[in-house]
Design a protein around this motif. Structure first.
Motif, mmCIF file in Angstrom:
data_model
loop_
_atom_site.group_PDB
_atom_site.id
_atom_site.type_symbol
_atom_site.label_atom_id
_atom_site.label_comp_id
_atom_site.label_asym_id
_atom_site.label_seq_id
_atom_site.Cartn_x
_atom_site.Cartn_y
_atom_site.Cartn_z
ATOM 1 N N LEU A 1 0.829 -1.210 0.000
ATOM 2 C CA LEU A 1 0.000 0.000 0.000
ATOM 3 C C LEU A 1 0.864 1.260 0.000
ATOM 4 C CD1 LEU A 1 -2.812 -1.138 2.461
ATOM 5 C CD2 LEU A 1 -2.914 -1.002 -0.051
ATOM 6 N N PHE A 2 1.958 1.242 0.757
ATOM 7 C CA PHE A 2 2.871 2.382 0.715
ATOM 8 C C PHE A 2 3.551 2.496 -0.650
ATOM 9 C CE2 PHE A 2 2.845 2.546 5.453
ATOM 10 C CZ PHE A 2 2.542 3.889 5.573
ATOM 11 N N GLU A 3 3.766 1.387 -1.320
ATOM 12 C CA GLU A 3 4.306 1.403 -2.680
ATOM 13 C C GLU A 3 3.349 2.151 -3.608
ATOM 14 O OE1 GLU A 3 7.126 0.143 -5.697
ATOM 15 O OE2 GLU A 3 7.203 0.334 -3.533
ATOM 16 N N VAL A 4 2.056 1.915 -3.434
ATOM 17 C CA VAL A 4 1.047 2.615 -4.227
ATOM 18 C C VAL A 4 1.129 4.122 -3.962
ATOM 19 C CG1 VAL A 4 -1.429 2.897 -4.639
ATOM 20 C CG2 VAL A 4 -0.466 0.618 -4.344
ATOM 21 N N VAL A 5 1.302 4.507 -2.707
ATOM 22 C CA VAL A 5 1.442 5.929 -2.368
ATOM 23 C C VAL A 5 2.653 6.521 -3.096
ATOM 24 C CG1 VAL A 5 1.957 7.572 -0.504
ATOM 25 C CG2 VAL A 5 0.297 5.742 -0.138
ATOM 26 N N GLY A 6 3.771 5.817 -3.050
ATOM 27 C CA GLY A 6 4.974 6.307 -3.714
ATOM 28 C C GLY A 6 4.793 6.465 -5.211
ATOM 29 N N VAL A 7 4.204 5.465 -5.844
ATOM 30 C CA VAL A 7 3.991 5.512 -7.295
ATOM 31 C C VAL A 7 3.020 6.635 -7.660
ATOM 32 C CG1 VAL A 7 2.965 4.236 -9.226
ATOM 33 C CG2 VAL A 7 4.568 3.108 -7.687
ATOM 34 N N THR A 8 1.968 6.783 -6.877
ATOM 35 C CA THR A 8 0.998 7.846 -7.137
ATOM 36 C C THR A 8 1.653 9.216 -7.001
ATOM 37 O OG1 THR A 8 -0.767 6.420 -6.324
ATOM 38 C CG2 THR A 8 -1.254 8.762 -6.470
ATOM 39 N N MET A 9 2.540 9.348 -6.043
ATOM 40 C CA MET A 9 3.218 10.629 -5.847
ATOM 41 C C MET A 9 4.221 10.929 -6.966
ATOM 42 S SD MET A 9 1.834 12.213 -3.413
ATOM 43 C CE MET A 9 0.280 11.420 -3.817
ATOM 44 N N ILE A 10 4.772 9.890 -7.591
ATOM 45 C CA ILE A 10 5.627 10.136 -8.764
ATOM 46 C C ILE A 10 4.806 10.846 -9.834
ATOM 47 C CG2 ILE A 10 6.820 9.053 -10.710
ATOM 48 C CD1 ILE A 10 7.790 6.889 -8.807
ATOM 49 N N ASN A 11 3.605 10.345 -10.090
ATOM 50 C CA ASN A 11 2.738 10.954 -11.095
ATOM 51 C C ASN A 11 2.335 12.369 -10.682
ATOM 52 O OD1 ASN A 11 1.396 10.920 -13.536
ATOM 53 N ND2 ASN A 11 -0.489 10.134 -12.637
ATOM 54 N N LYS A 12 1.993 12.551 -9.405
ATOM 55 C CA LYS A 12 1.601 13.881 -8.920
ATOM 56 C C LYS A 12 2.764 14.860 -9.029
ATOM 57 C CE LYS A 12 -0.831 16.243 -5.243
ATOM 58 N NZ LYS A 12 -1.561 17.064 -6.194
ATOM 59 N N LEU A 13 3.963 14.415 -8.668
ATOM 60 C CA LEU A 13 5.143 15.272 -8.754
ATOM 61 C C LEU A 13 5.422 15.660 -10.202
ATOM 62 C CD1 LEU A 13 7.453 16.582 -7.130
ATOM 63 C CD2 LEU A 13 8.768 14.509 -7.551
ATOM 64 N N HIS A 14 5.237 14.718 -11.100
ATOM 65 C CA HIS A 14 5.446 14.991 -12.531
ATOM 66 C C HIS A 14 4.476 16.060 -13.032
ATOM 67 C CE1 HIS A 14 6.448 14.297 -16.702
ATOM 68 N NE2 HIS A 14 5.163 14.090 -16.963
ATOM 69 N N LYS A 15 3.240 16.027 -12.533
ATOM 70 C CA LYS A 15 2.223 16.974 -12.987
ATOM 71 C C LYS A 15 2.291 18.323 -12.269
ATOM 72 C CE LYS A 15 -1.126 13.471 -14.328
ATOM 73 N NZ LYS A 15 -1.088 13.691 -15.755
ATOM 74 N N ASP A 16 2.536 18.319 -10.953
ATOM 75 C CA ASP A 16 2.417 19.544 -10.162
ATOM 76 C C ASP A 16 3.735 20.179 -9.731
ATOM 77 O OD1 ASP A 16 -0.297 19.143 -10.333
ATOM 78 O OD2 ASP A 16 -0.487 18.300 -8.320
ATOM 79 N N ARG A 17 4.780 19.404 -9.595
ATOM 80 C CA ARG A 17 6.090 19.907 -9.147
ATOM 81 C C ARG A 17 5.997 20.682 -7.833
ATOM 82 N NH1 ARG A 17 10.047 17.246 -11.698
ATOM 83 N NH2 ARG A 17 9.813 17.319 -13.925
ATOM 84 N N ASN A 18 5.439 20.031 -6.798
ATOM 85 C CA ASN A 18 5.401 20.694 -5.497
ATOM 86 C C ASN A 18 6.151 19.856 -4.469
ATOM 87 O OD1 ASN A 18 3.611 18.696 -4.540
ATOM 88 N ND2 ASN A 18 1.841 19.885 -5.171
ATOM 89 N N TRP A 19 6.548 20.498 -3.381
ATOM 90 C CA TRP A 19 7.376 19.821 -2.384
ATOM 91 C C TRP A 19 6.587 18.798 -1.586
ATOM 92 C CZ3 TRP A 19 6.245 20.167 2.759
ATOM 93 C CH2 TRP A 19 5.385 21.189 3.150
ATOM 94 N N GLN A 20 5.260 18.997 -1.436
ATOM 95 C CA GLN A 20 4.455 18.034 -0.683
ATOM 96 C C GLN A 20 4.459 16.665 -1.374
ATOM 97 O OE1 GLN A 20 3.204 21.068 -1.641
ATOM 98 N NE2 GLN A 20 2.256 22.070 0.122
ATOM 99 N N ALA A 21 4.333 16.669 -2.691
ATOM 100 C CA ALA A 21 4.365 15.410 -3.434
ATOM 101 C C ALA A 21 5.727 14.732 -3.292
ATOM 102 C CB ALA A 21 4.038 15.647 -4.908
ATOM 103 N N LEU A 22 6.801 15.520 -3.298
ATOM 104 C CA LEU A 22 8.142 14.962 -3.130
ATOM 105 C C LEU A 22 8.310 14.330 -1.758
ATOM 106 C CD1 LEU A 22 10.992 14.510 -4.195
ATOM 107 C CD2 LEU A 22 11.585 16.780 -3.323
ATOM 108 N N VAL A 23 7.839 15.006 -0.736
ATOM 109 C CA VAL A 23 7.937 14.475 0.630
ATOM 110 C C VAL A 23 7.126 13.187 0.753
ATOM 111 C CG1 VAL A 23 7.320 14.918 3.041
ATOM 112 C CG2 VAL A 23 8.465 16.685 1.703
ATOM 113 N N LEU A 24 5.909 13.180 0.221
ATOM 114 C CA LEU A 24 5.076 11.976 0.287
ATOM 115 C C LEU A 24 5.676 10.831 -0.536
ATOM 116 C CD1 LEU A 24 1.497 13.504 0.164
ATOM 117 C CD2 LEU A 24 2.613 12.380 2.104
#
Length: 104
Positions: free
Chosen positions: A11-34
């Motif tokens: 489940l944490f792997e899913v969080v990490g993968v989802t945040m890769i996509n979010k970081l790619h789209k939004d470029r914010n520090w919260q996505a990087l931290v998550l």
């Protein structure tokens, strides 16, 4: 407890993968931290599970949860296609993970 830890790791792997996509789209520090926290927690719980479970089984189940969960998260949050063929493939991956648990 090892199987519970392995599921949590997936489940944490899913969080990490989802945040890769979010970081790619939004470029914010919260996505990087998550992203870092998600993958860090995933590896922590995976390593704990592998103290008891065979490496091949643990890795296969972990990647299966991550791949299936990533596909589902993409469908839910990023408007990826929701075709029945994709659902069947996700079910097969999850079925294989259950099979590995039954025979381990």
């Amino acid at each position: 407890m090892a199987w519970t830890s392995l599921i949590i790791a997936g489940l944490f792997e899913v969080v990490g993968v989802t945040m890769i996509n979010k970081l790619h789209k939004d470029r914010n520090w919260q996505a990087l931290v998550l992203l870092v926290l998600g993958f860090g927690a995933s590896f922590f719980f995976l390593s704990y599970a592998m103290e008891t479970l065979p490496m091949g089984t643990a890795y296969a189940v972990w990647t299966g949860i991550g791949a299936s969960g990533g596909a589902i998260a993409g469908m839910l949050f990023y408007n990826e296609p929701k075709e029945w063929k994709r659902m069947v493939c996700i079910a097969m991956v999850l079925g294989a993970a259950v099979g590995l648990k039954l025979f381990s």
